[in-house]
Design a protein around this motif. Sequence first.
Motif, PDB file in Angstrom:
ATOM      1  N   TYR A 373       0.829  -1.207   0.000  1.00 50.41           N
ATOM      2  CA  TYR A 373       0.000   0.000   0.000  1.00 50.41           C
ATOM      3  C   TYR A 373       0.865   1.258   0.000  1.00 50.41           C
ATOM      4  N   TYR A 374       0.348   2.296  -0.664  1.00 54.72           N
ATOM      5  CA  TYR A 374       1.036   3.575  -0.785  1.00 54.72           C
ATOM      6  C   TYR A 374       0.056   4.702  -0.504  1.00 54.72           C
ATOM      7  N   ALA A 375       0.604   5.881  -0.197  1.00 60.38           N
ATOM      8  CA  ALA A 375      -0.199   7.096  -0.076  1.00 60.38           C
ATOM      9  C   ALA A 375       0.560   8.251  -0.699  1.00 60.38           C
ATOM     10  N   VAL A 376      -0.186   9.267  -1.128  1.00 57.78           N
ATOM     11  CA  VAL A 376       0.407  10.454  -1.732  1.00 57.78           C
ATOM     12  C   VAL A 376       0.416  11.588  -0.716  1.00 57.78           C
ATOM     13  N   TYR A 377       1.548  12.262  -0.631  1.00 56.97           N
ATOM     14  CA  TYR A 377       1.742  13.388   0.285  1.00 56.97           C
ATOM     15  C   TYR A 377       2.048  14.644  -0.516  1.00 56.97           C
ATOM     16  N   GLU A 378       1.658  15.802   0.048  1.00 67.87           N
ATOM     17  CA  GLU A 378       1.902  17.087  -0.612  1.00 67.87           C
ATOM     18  C   GLU A 378       2.715  17.990   0.299  1.00 67.87           C
ATOM     19  N   ALA A 379       3.667  18.704  -0.287  1.00 67.13           N
ATOM     20  CA  ALA A 379       4.505  19.634   0.477  1.00 67.13           C
ATOM     21  C   ALA A 379       3.770  20.947   0.701  1.00 67.13           C
ATOM     22  N   SER A 380       3.900  21.462   1.912  1.00 68.17           N
ATOM     23  CA  SER A 380       3.346  22.774   2.254  1.00 68.17           C
ATOM     24  C   SER A 380       4.489  23.742   2.503  1.00 68.17           C
ATOM     25  N   GLY A 381       4.603  24.759   1.643  1.00 69.52           N
ATOM     26  CA  GLY A 381       5.639  25.762   1.846  1.00 69.52           C
ATOM     27  C   GLY A 381       5.405  26.580   3.092  1.00 69.52           C
ATOM     28  N   ASP A 382       4.144  26.870   3.417  1.00 66.89           N
ATOM     29  CA  ASP A 382       3.837  27.670   4.604  1.00 66.89           C
ATOM     30  C   ASP A 382       4.213  26.931   5.883  1.00 66.89           C
ATOM     31  N   ASP A 383       3.882  25.649   5.958  1.00 67.31           N
ATOM     32  CA  ASP A 383       4.105  24.885   7.187  1.00 67.31           C
ATOM     33  C   ASP A 383       5.447  24.164   7.215  1.00 67.31           C
ATOM     34  N   LYS A 384       6.139  24.156   6.083  1.00 62.39           N
ATOM     35  CA  LYS A 384       7.446  23.508   5.974  1.00 62.39           C
ATOM     36  C   LYS A 384       7.397  22.037   6.400  1.00 62.39           C
ATOM     37  N   THR A 385       6.438  21.360   5.836  1.00 61.89           N
ATOM     38  CA  THR A 385       6.287  19.937   6.099  1.00 61.89           C
ATOM     39  C   THR A 385       5.498  19.321   4.948  1.00 61.89           C
ATOM     40  N   ILE A 386       5.156  18.043   5.070  1.00 62.34           N
ATOM     41  CA  ILE A 386       4.310  17.388   4.086  1.00 62.34           C
ATOM     42  C   ILE A 386       3.081  16.820   4.791  1.00 62.34           C
ATOM     43  N   TYR A 387       1.977  16.711   4.039  1.00 66.89           N
ATOM     44  CA  TYR A 387       0.731  16.192   4.574  1.00 66.89           C
ATOM     45  C   TYR A 387       0.196  15.104   3.645  1.00 66.89           C
ATOM     46  N   ARG A 388      -0.414  14.094   4.258  1.00 68.97           N
ATOM     47  CA  ARG A 388      -0.997  13.025   3.456  1.00 68.97           C
ATOM     48  C   ARG A 388      -2.258  13.521   2.761  1.00 68.97           C
ATOM     49  N   MET A 389      -2.345  13.250   1.444  1.00 64.19           N
ATOM     50  CA  MET A 389      -3.456  13.731   0.624  1.00 64.19           C
ATOM     51  C   MET A 389      -4.400  12.618   0.198  1.00 64.19           C
ATOM     52  N   SER A 390      -4.019  11.378   0.398  1.00 56.23           N
ATOM     53  CA  SER A 390      -4.836  10.271  -0.094  1.00 56.23           C
ATOM     54  C   SER A 390      -5.020   9.232   1.000  1.00 56.23           C
ATOM     55  N   ASP A 391      -5.965   8.343   0.778  1.00 56.82           N
ATOM     56  CA  ASP A 391      -6.046   7.136   1.580  1.00 56.82           C
ATOM     57  C   ASP A 391      -4.877   6.224   1.197  1.00 56.82           C
ATOM     58  N   TRP A 392      -4.663   5.196   1.987  1.00 52.11           N
ATOM     59  CA  TRP A 392      -3.676   4.190   1.606  1.00 52.11           C
ATOM     60  C   TRP A 392      -4.251   3.363   0.459  1.00 52.11           C
ATOM     61  N   MET A 393      -3.511   3.280  -0.641  1.00 51.19           N
ATOM     62  CA  MET A 393      -3.980   2.657  -1.877  1.00 51.19           C
ATOM     63  C   MET A 393      -3.186   1.397  -2.164  1.00 51.19           C
ATOM     64  N   TYR A 394      -3.894   0.348  -2.586  1.00 52.05           N
ATOM     65  CA  TYR A 394      -3.185  -0.846  -3.019  1.00 52.05           C
ATOM     66  C   TYR A 394      -2.390  -0.521  -4.273  1.00 52.05           C
ATOM     67  N   GLN A 395      -1.180  -1.046  -4.366  1.00 50.39           N
ATOM     68  CA  GLN A 395      -0.278  -0.720  -5.451  1.00 50.39           C
ATOM     69  C   GLN A 395      -0.864  -1.104  -6.822  1.00 50.39           C
ATOM     70  N   VAL A 396      -0.571  -0.259  -7.815  1.00 41.84           N
ATOM     71  CA  VAL A 396      -0.937  -0.549  -9.204  1.00 41.84           C
ATOM     72  C   VAL A 396       0.183  -1.406  -9.789  1.00 41.84           C
ATOM     73  N   MET A 397      -0.125  -2.606 -10.228  1.00 43.80           N
ATOM     74  CA  MET A 397       0.890  -3.535 -10.690  1.00 43.80           C
ATOM     75  C   MET A 397       0.978  -3.635 -12.209  1.00 43.80           C
ATOM     76  N   GLU A 398       0.015  -3.038 -12.894  1.00 42.92           N
ATOM     77  CA  GLU A 398       0.049  -2.965 -14.353  1.00 42.92           C
ATOM     78  C   GLU A 398      -0.523  -1.607 -14.765  1.00 42.92           C
ATOM     79  N   PRO A 399       0.101  -0.922 -15.735  1.00 45.46           N
ATOM     80  CA  PRO A 399      -0.482   0.339 -16.187  1.00 45.46           C
ATOM     81  C   PRO A 399      -1.807   0.078 -16.875  1.00 45.46           C
TER      82      PRO A 399
END
Length: 400
Positions: A373-399
């Motif tokens: 499982y993976y999740a996507v995070y986004e950088a915040s310039g104001d807060d100088k950190t990253i935040y999770r933007m997605s649920d935990w997703m099962y990996q995509v194994m084929e395009p």
Amino acid sequence: IASGILTGCGSADSEESTTEAEDVIITIGNLTDKTGVASGPMSIIDTALKDVVEYYNENDLIPGVTLEVIEYDDQYNPARDLPGYESLRQRGADFIHAAPPGAVPELLPRANEDKYVLFVETANMAPGELEGGYVFSLGVSPKYEAYTLLQWIAENHEKFPQDRPAKIGAAAWRDAYSNIWFAAAKEYVEANPDQYEWVDEFLVDFKFNWSAEIEALKDCDYVYIPVPPHVFVDDFRNVSDGHATFLGTEVQCAFMGVIENNDLWDELDGSLFIRVTPWYNETGPMIDLINQLLTEKHSPDQAQKFRDDGVTYLSAKQAYLMLDIVRQAVENVGAENFDSQALYDAATSWSFEMEGVEDFCSFDKTKRMSQNYYAVYEASGDDKTIYRMSDWMYQVMEPK
């Protein structure tokens, strides 16, 4: 495995002896870099491993067992990996943990021949190359990582173009990980021409002047950035119109300290990272434990430095998972019967729930890369950190 007997003596008036079996000692051989070019981040991985080992011992998480760690310095030189493997085994290592990625191709044939378990932080090769063997990667498949990120962006990112394919490109130093990631990203683009247009990619030898690559990529909507990222990020923003979204993974998140030291959080703002471990600003059993270890085992300044440096101390998660497999092996056969085959057998039927997600990580009879499982995070310039933007997703194994 080593074990011993604790003997007590009687009083002066009467001789009495009692014996009590000591814990079985299970020895982890840590193949690391202590003096080479990667010694900085490797020292943090070593610290995280030792902290988790202490936590297991202090809380008796594997009853009847005391865990110990011995080390070998490979100096980040693949030519030293096989001598290191042999040295650790001769010194009593029951299994080996290896963080340097170059160790995997060097040791894979030998570990399989010896039927000796080797846990690695990452394996920069196709999943099929490890199938069924004795090398278990606690990390990711760069291929599945790339597929999963690009699919999420196309389906969810608010800046994704709605009237044309998004332009995407990439730049990095030449290494096995980036080579696999770029090839997978291109495969995804070729399978989804309605979503993306591949502009260009650059895999280069050691350099810091990225002006030619930036010129070629400056009109992209998405750009995978190299590490260390600071020069590229700064120079790119100086010549582009600012609309490009930078992309990265745990690799780039290991350089957050470099971003902080060069005051580049504004330039990184909005960047997307695909990741496998909760960030320090989240809550949950695993990240709560990691923050607890930082608080209890390090000074406030040192703990904050580890957090500011980025992802490296989060390797405590991999250490915890590795020791959970040891726990399962001991539960299966008993501490006195623990050996590499028992560990292999436990690993090949192991699954771990995390963040409320069943099978978050697992191995089986053939699967040798643990992350599912993976999740996507986004950088915040104001807060100088990253935040999770997605649920935990099962990996995509084929395009698709």
